[in-house]
Design a protein around this motif. Sequence first.
Motif, PDB file in Angstrom:
ATOM      1  N   ILE A  69       0.908  -1.132   0.000  1.00 44.35           N
ATOM      2  CA  ILE A  69       0.125   0.145   0.036  1.00 44.35           C
ATOM      3  C   ILE A  69       0.890   1.174  -0.146  1.00 44.35           C
ATOM      4  O   ILE A  69       2.083   1.194   0.147  1.00 44.35           O
ATOM      5  N   SER A  70       0.364   2.360  -0.356  1.00 46.58           N
ATOM      6  CA  SER A  70       1.099   3.604  -0.533  1.00 46.58           C
ATOM      7  C   SER A  70       1.409   4.204   0.960  1.00 46.58           C
ATOM      8  O   SER A  70       0.981   3.898   1.865  1.00 46.58           O
ATOM      9  N   VAL A  71       2.509   4.956   0.768  1.00 47.70           N
ATOM     10  CA  VAL A  71       2.678   5.769   2.069  1.00 47.70           C
ATOM     11  C   VAL A  71       1.200   6.547   2.628  1.00 47.70           C
ATOM     12  O   VAL A  71       1.095   6.399   3.837  1.00 47.70           O
ATOM     13  N   GLU A  72       0.657   7.233   1.754  1.00 47.52           N
ATOM     14  CA  GLU A  72      -0.468   8.058   2.139  1.00 47.52           C
ATOM     15  C   GLU A  72      -1.524   7.143   2.886  1.00 47.52           C
ATOM     16  O   GLU A  72      -1.991   7.189   3.969  1.00 47.52           O
ATOM     17  N   PHE A  99       8.464   0.444   6.807  1.00 46.38           N
ATOM     18  CA  PHE A  99       9.548   0.527   5.976  1.00 46.38           C
ATOM     19  C   PHE A  99       9.434   1.944   5.200  1.00 46.38           C
ATOM     20  O   PHE A  99      10.479   2.060   4.441  1.00 46.38           O
ATOM     21  N   TYR A 100       8.534   2.827   5.784  1.00 45.94           N
ATOM     22  CA  TYR A 100       8.591   4.319   4.922  1.00 45.94           C
ATOM     23  C   TYR A 100       9.083   5.194   5.862  1.00 45.94           C
ATOM     24  O   TYR A 100       8.412   5.342   6.994  1.00 45.94           O
ATOM     25  N   ASP A 117      11.581  -1.524  11.456  1.00 49.78           N
ATOM     26  CA  ASP A 117      11.645  -1.597   9.819  1.00 49.78           C
ATOM     27  C   ASP A 117      12.188  -2.934   9.540  1.00 49.78           C
ATOM     28  O   ASP A 117      13.259  -3.666   9.716  1.00 49.78           O
ATOM     29  N   VAL A 118      10.983  -3.897   8.603  1.00 55.91           N
ATOM     30  CA  VAL A 118      11.414  -5.024   8.190  1.00 55.91           C
ATOM     31  C   VAL A 118      12.525  -5.085   6.881  1.00 55.91           C
ATOM     32  O   VAL A 118      13.042  -5.904   6.902  1.00 55.91           O
TER      33      VAL A 118
END
Length: 273
Positions: A69-72, A99-100, A117-118
């Motif tokens: 899915i997106s950051v947003e 991870f973003y 963070d994977v």
Amino acid sequence: MTINCKGNLIDLTKPKVMGILNVTPDSFYDGGRFSSDTVILNQVEKMLNEGATFIDIGGQTTKPTAGLISVEDELKRVVPVVDLILKNFPETLLSIDTFYAKVAEETINGGAAIVNDVSAGNLDENMLPTIAKLQVPYIMMHMRGTPQIMQQLTQYDDLVKDVMFYFSEKINAARSLGINDLIVDPGFGFAKTLEQNFELFSKLELFQMLELPVLVGISRKSMIYKTLETIPENALNGTTALNALALSKGASILRVHDVKEAVECVKLLNKFC
């Protein structure tokens, strides 16, 4: 061995438990269970009462069959949950499973304490510089590729040696940026076959050579339920058995769906230490 969470030094010489709160519709075990404010708050209260030191909020599943899915979209899932929890349980130490870099920054600025963070920075080049700016504890996990292709990347010259080398490079990169509090996660189930998971687990004590806290996240994973020929819903007993073994091999944090049982493992192990 301590980490600084919002000005509080957390001593990891005695192992701690991190409770999982997935606010996703498609996680492998609890996807879609925590979709309302009331349910979320009840679950957080339950985990805190059972002895969780940290609550790990995930807004994106990492199972191979799911798309990114997106950051947003991830922000829309996790930011309101961070706000909700801290409004009702302001002392909670929240970890953000992302991870973003943008998700990490916005949630830490919103009151979260840890970034988990994977990809150890591999999926967002801005992650390590962001952590350096934020100066928060950073959990770096071992994985190859992305969650979608990681199970095609299971060829190693020497599994344990390769994973240790991966961490040595990541630790050096983080230290060069001034990141102080690091935690390593061997990444059970990520770019590893069932047999490789157990090979890595059997040598878990070797990670003490990194001189950093080690997080173990095996809760209800396929290495347990496939070995037992069952399903995730029936894998609590197997999870507890391996969590106890992980503690005996030096794990500092257990990341789990079932906090009560993990805390009991810690309490019993402490009787031998």
